[in-house]
Scaffold this motif. Structure first.
Motif, PDB file in Angstrom:
ATOM      1  N   PRO A 150      25.568   2.056 -13.539  1.00 46.49           N
ATOM      2  CA  PRO A 150      24.277   1.391 -13.317  1.00 46.49           C
ATOM      3  C   PRO A 150      23.571   1.149 -14.652  1.00 46.49           C
ATOM      4  O   PRO A 150      23.650   1.947 -15.577  1.00 46.49           O
ATOM      5  N   ARG A 151      22.879   0.026 -14.728  1.00 49.74           N
ATOM      6  CA  ARG A 151      22.205  -0.337 -15.975  1.00 49.74           C
ATOM      7  C   ARG A 151      20.864   0.381 -16.140  1.00 49.74           C
ATOM      8  O   ARG A 151      20.440   0.649 -17.237  1.00 49.74           O
ATOM      9  N   HIS A 152      20.186   0.661 -15.049  1.00 52.55           N
ATOM     10  CA  HIS A 152      18.877   1.319 -15.104  1.00 52.55           C
ATOM     11  C   HIS A 152      18.837   2.430 -14.068  1.00 52.55           C
ATOM     12  O   HIS A 152      19.404   2.311 -12.979  1.00 52.55           O
ATOM     13  N   ARG A 153      18.113   3.497 -14.410  1.00 56.32           N
ATOM     14  CA  ARG A 153      17.911   4.578 -13.453  1.00 56.32           C
ATOM     15  C   ARG A 153      16.728   4.227 -12.560  1.00 56.32           C
ATOM     16  O   ARG A 153      15.725   3.693 -13.024  1.00 56.32           O
ATOM     17  N   PRO A 154      16.817   4.595 -11.285  1.00 55.00           N
ATOM     18  CA  PRO A 154      15.657   4.355 -10.421  1.00 55.00           C
ATOM     19  C   PRO A 154      14.479   5.236 -10.883  1.00 55.00           C
ATOM     20  O   PRO A 154      14.689   6.323 -11.406  1.00 55.00           O
ATOM     21  N   ALA A 157      14.380   8.931  -9.688  1.00 51.37           N
ATOM     22  CA  ALA A 157      15.603   9.696  -9.842  1.00 51.37           C
ATOM     23  C   ALA A 157      15.352  11.107 -10.341  1.00 51.37           C
ATOM     24  O   ALA A 157      16.130  12.003 -10.085  1.00 51.37           O
ATOM     25  N   ASP A 159      14.647  14.212 -13.302  1.00 55.93           N
ATOM     26  CA  ASP A 159      15.407  14.577 -14.498  1.00 55.93           C
ATOM     27  C   ASP A 159      16.193  15.871 -14.292  1.00 55.93           C
ATOM     28  O   ASP A 159      16.546  16.528 -15.243  1.00 55.93           O
TER      29      ASP A 159
END
Length: 163
Positions: A150-154, A157, A159
């Motif tokens: 995936p290009r971006h984390r939601p 999400a 840490d």
């Protein structure tokens, strides 16, 4: 330079004094020593009966003193277990999604390269074209797998683990 040597000698003298008096600072147990009697193994008499022999030796074991507690500090005792069965039971995990075709192609290329390297490492003679095919499969598989990330984390999400 002389100051540095004097400091080293002073440190060596102080250390020797500490080591010389170390045995004098050991705590002595306040409780009387317990005795432990060990008996030898069973002995067999001429008539075939088994008898125990008298105690062979007596060992004196020192008791273990309680660790000192600083004044004004209470000793810690663990809290009692909670009443009832209020343990956390997590929900079952959802089933894993089937991997797509690109992921299967990528893993196939990487695993093929690993098998060829292991076979060559164990002494199996392989043709040169198979080695080049393994290198190409590894590179193509790694690129395909990296493009599937995936290009971006939601934003929700997080840490890591949350208590």
């Amino acid at each position: 330079m002389a100051e540095r040597d004097d400091d080293r000698e002073a440190i060596d003298r102080a250390f020797a004094e500490l080591v010389a008096g170390y045995h004098l600072t050991a705590d002595r147990p306040d409780e009387p020593r317990r005795t432990l009697e060990l008996t030898s193994e069973l002995t067999t008499t001429d008539e075939g009966r088994s008898e125990t022999a008298e105690p062979a030796e007596t060992f004196v074991l020192p008791s273990r003193p309680e660790p000192p507690v600083a004044p004004g500090v209470r000793s810690w005792t663990p809290p009692p277990p909670p009443a009832g069965d209020d343990r956390y039971v997590p929900d079952p995990l959802p089933p894993l999604a089937r991997p797509g075709a690109p992921a299967l192609v990528g893993w196939t290329g990487v695993l093929f390269a690993a098998v060829v390297v292991l076979a060559a490492g164990f002494g199996l003679n392989l043709p040169a074209w198979l080695g080049w095919l393994a290198v190409t499969g590894f590179i193509v598989g790694a690129v395909v797998l990296l493009t599937q990330l995936p290009r971006h984390r939601p934003p929700d999400a997080g840490d890591g683990a949350v208590l």
